[in-house]
Scaffold this active site. Structure first.
Site, short mmCIF file in Angstrom:
data_model
loop_
_atom_site.label_atom_id
_atom_site.label_comp_id
_atom_site.label_asym_id
_atom_site.label_seq_id
_atom_site.Cartn_x
_atom_site.Cartn_y
_atom_site.Cartn_z
CD GLU A 3 6.07 -0.26 -9.31
OE1 GLU A 3 6.35 0.20 -8.19
OE2 GLU A 3 5.39 0.36 -10.14
CD GLU B 145 8.93 3.61 -11.67
OE1 GLU B 145 7.93 2.90 -11.79
OE2 GLU B 145 10.10 3.15 -11.66
#
Length: 715
Positions: free
Chosen positions: A114, A136
């Site tokens: 990210e 995730e």
């Protein structure tokens, strides 16, 4: 300051992350220091570009899971504030008026990737140690640092979906093909210079400093939410998720929702929707369970928590595999793949060669898919020597016996071939149920005898259950542990018992399914309720696969050994097996059919006479009771194994139940399940089931004790 700030003569600032601890992570230290860096960059005069680099082997490891697992509902506001603040800082960095580049020298997963996504350009070292992605979902979470929103807007829904919903991790070459990064470098040392070169090439290009989705009129690749094709893709993904997760995993559904919102909302609004999504998931029991087991528990197990500390590492050089059947051929394959010389022995050379042919078939598939060269295949196959000669085993430092589950046969083979081991060599028995202490009675050196229980098919199943007998030495245990890691499997270590941990616990699932059948419950409902709790297959269907005939023979062996019903009443199970196998010739799928009959086209249906034998239309149980019976039997048995010392740790029980017997992923493992369900609540529910269905649901003492401890801590 953990971020080294260096500006060169061309006005390019290189920020090198070197945070406290072994890796860079998105924690309080990062928030403070990265915030200070962005403040400085915004005020910097003569700034022409920024390179984000890492001084660690891993580029950036992502969010601090210790922080995430500690979030409780009463701290959600605080968590949300921190999340919004961090994303705000990342957005400020993203909007700097100069080109920014991520110089990716190691793994960048989750929050690490990210951070890369907020850069205008991404360059990665083309090396096997570098992995990129947003995994995730595998921890019950969603990428909350802008990953869902940015990847969806950059790649489009259809290309982003596998990375978001499946948590796919890819090497740099595949990341480049997917559009996740822009460039590769062959030498790690060239990363920063390559990044600076790109900035210099684009210093007069104002568009290079603007993210694609920040350009006016930007269109998402593949189309936005109003595109008929994308509407169809989102609808299809929703149906697929429901089928795959059975509504038991909230994270994939939440990710899908956020991705769909990203298709219609502006970036900043979509980022807020994403933050709310992560906050909601963080406090779910599913996330707590999955983080506890798949991150902390797995790291502990793979880190050698169950391995004797004072025994030096032991590498297996020459392995003997006795029996070239389904298990033996799989063991030979994974061992040869790991570079180990394998002697594959059976009663005839033909049988041994047939076992080696299994490896050839699997390797040919890898060659066809471009995952292996023909030279590589031939090199691996050359490591496997099929034989019927005892003498070929001479000098093996490890021999694994993988013959039929019969104690007399195993004793005979041990006595016959134990002498072929090298000095200090170890003997391993691949058994799924027979006590290692009794098997070791056939060995002249029981201290060198250990259980090594593989799961079928060996090439696909990630777990090995190592069983320590009464006389098994630490050296033998360490040898088995190191060998398991050498062949890239996850080892759990358990103490001796009939069925050990995995088979014993899995047996309760089969037993409860058979009990429900004998009570008159519709067989389709039984299997649907098994899948409804998250098991891969219903208990009757899986019993067909593992074979009732094999179970019948195992019961005979246990009777000879005097251990029948040692861990519970198997009367109902034996009655059903006798009715199905002896009276009706229904031994299971590979014996012509069992509870199901199987068509040539691969379809199956309940064997019609089963209804006449067992189904009672007037019997009706609450679905919640059926589900809890199928789950709680396994949980109770796992707790009994922990209580009696068969399980050495909760982590071994959790990893073993997920990887070995397919326990529902959302539970985080059969013991972890109770942590979030609540021990007091669990004991109370056990009492209800005990009263209604019998003493097999009596709560174990360990659960009662832990419930009392929880109560004391709360007070």
């Amino acid at each position: 300051m953990t971020m080294h700030y260096e500006k060169d003569a061309h006005g390019i600032v290189t920020v090198t992350m070197d945070m406290t601890g072994p890796v860079n992570a998105m924690n309080a230290e990062f928030r403070e220091d990265f915030g200070a860096v962005v403040d400085k960059l915004e005020a910097e005069e003569g700034l022409n570009g920024v390179v984000i680099a890492s001084a660690k082997k891993v580029f950036f490891a992502g969010g601090d899971l210790n922080d995430l697992v500690a979030v409780t509902p009463d701290r959600l506001g605080e968590f949300m504030e921190g999340l919004v603040s961090t994303k705000g800082t990342m957005r400020r960095f993203e909007k700097l008026p100069v080109p920014t580049v991520a110089a990716i020298n190691g793994a960048a997963l989750g929050g690490g990737f990210e951070l890369c996504l907020v850069c205008n350009h991404r360059i990665a070292w083309n090396h096997k140690s570098v992995q990129l992605g947003l995994p995730e979902v595998t921890l019950g979470l969603l990428p909350g640092g802008g990953g869902v929103v940015r990847l969806t807007k950059l790649l489009g829904f259809e290309k982003a979906a596998p990375f978001l919903l499946e948590g796919k991790r890819v090497p740099p070459v595949k990341a480049l093909d997917a559009g996740m990064i822009h460039e590769l470098v062959a030498e790690k040392e060239n990363l920063v210079s390559k990044a600076k070169a790109w900035i210099n090439e684009n210093k007069d290009n104002p568009d290079a400093a603007i993210q694609p989705f920040d350009h006016k009129g930007y269109k998402i690749p593949g189309g936005g939410i109003t595109s008929p094709k994308i509407v169809q893709a989102v609808t299809g993904a929703t149906a697929m998720l429901t089928q795959k997760t059975r509504g038991l995993l909230p994270a994939p559904a939440k990710i899908l929702d956020v991705a769909a919102q990203a298709l219609r909302l502006d970036l900043d609004t979509a980022l807020m929707v994403e933050s709310r999504g992560l906050a909601a998931l963080t406090v779910t029991p599913e996330a707590k369970n999955m983080i506890s087991t798949f991150f902390f528990g797995l790291n502990k197990v793979n880190g050698g928590a169950s391995r004797p500390k004072d025994v030096p590492p032991q590498k297996t050089e020459k392995l003997g595999v006795l029996g070239a059947g389904m298990m033996g051929q799989g063991i030979a394959y994974v061992s040869a793949m790991a570079g180990i010389e394998v002697i594959l022995k059976d009663i005839s050379v033909e049988a041994a060669e047939k076992g080696k042919a299994y490896s050839e078939k699997l390797l040919d598939k890898r060659v066809e898919r471009g995952r292996l060269t023909t030279e590589g295949r031939d090199e691996i196959l050359a490591r496997i020597t099929p034989t019927a000669s005892d003498d070929d085993l001479a000098g093996c430092d490890l021999i694994i016996e993988a013959v039929f589950e019969n104690i007399e046969l195993k004793h005979k083979i041990t006595a016959q071939l134990e002498g072929q081991l090298s000095e200090g060599g170890i003997w391993g028995s691949n058994t799924s149920t027979l006590p290692i202490t009794q098997l070791a009675e056939g060995a002249s050196k029981p201290e060198n005898f250990v259980g090594i229980h593989f799961f079928s098919p060996v090439d696909k199943m990630p777990l090995v259950e190592i069983i320590v007998g009464e006389k098994t030495s630490d050296v033998a245990l360490a040898k088995a542990f190191d060998y398991t890691q050498q062949i890239k499997k996850t080892p759990i270590v358990v103490n001796d018992s009939l069925g050990f941990f995995t088979s014993r616990t899995f047996g309760t699932y089969l037993d409860e399914g058979v009990r429900l059948l004998s009570e008159g419950i519709h067989p389709v409902l039984i299997d649907n309720m098994g899948k409804g709790i998250g098991m891969p297959v219903g208990p009757l269907a899986v019993f067909d696969e593992v074979s009732m005939e094999l179970s019948r023979k195992a019961q005979e062996t246990w009777k000879e050994m005097g251990v029948v019903d040692k861990w519970g009443d198997g009367t109902v199970m034996r009655q059903v097996i006798d009715t199905m196998v002896i009276e009706n010739g229904r031994g299971g799928r590979h014996h012509g059919g069992g509870f199901y009959e199987y068509s040539k086209d691969g379809s199956k249906a309940i064997w019609p006479p089963l209804f006449d034998l067992y189904y009672k239309s007037d019997v009706c149980l609450p679905e919640s009771d059926i589900k809890d019976r199928l789950l709680f039997r396994q949980v109770i048995e796992a707790l009994k194994c922990r209580e009696s010392g068969v399980l050495r740790s909760d982590e071994d029980g959790n990893i073993g139940s997920i990887m070995g017997i397919g326990a529902p992923v959302w539970t985080g493992g059969l013991i972890q399940f109770v942590e979030t369900y609540g021990y007091e609540r669990f004991v109370a529910r056990c009492r209800e089931l005990e009263e209604a269905y019998g003493d097999r649901f009596t709560p174990p003492q360990i659960a009662i004790d832990r419930a009392a401890n929880t109560e004391q801590q709360a007070a």
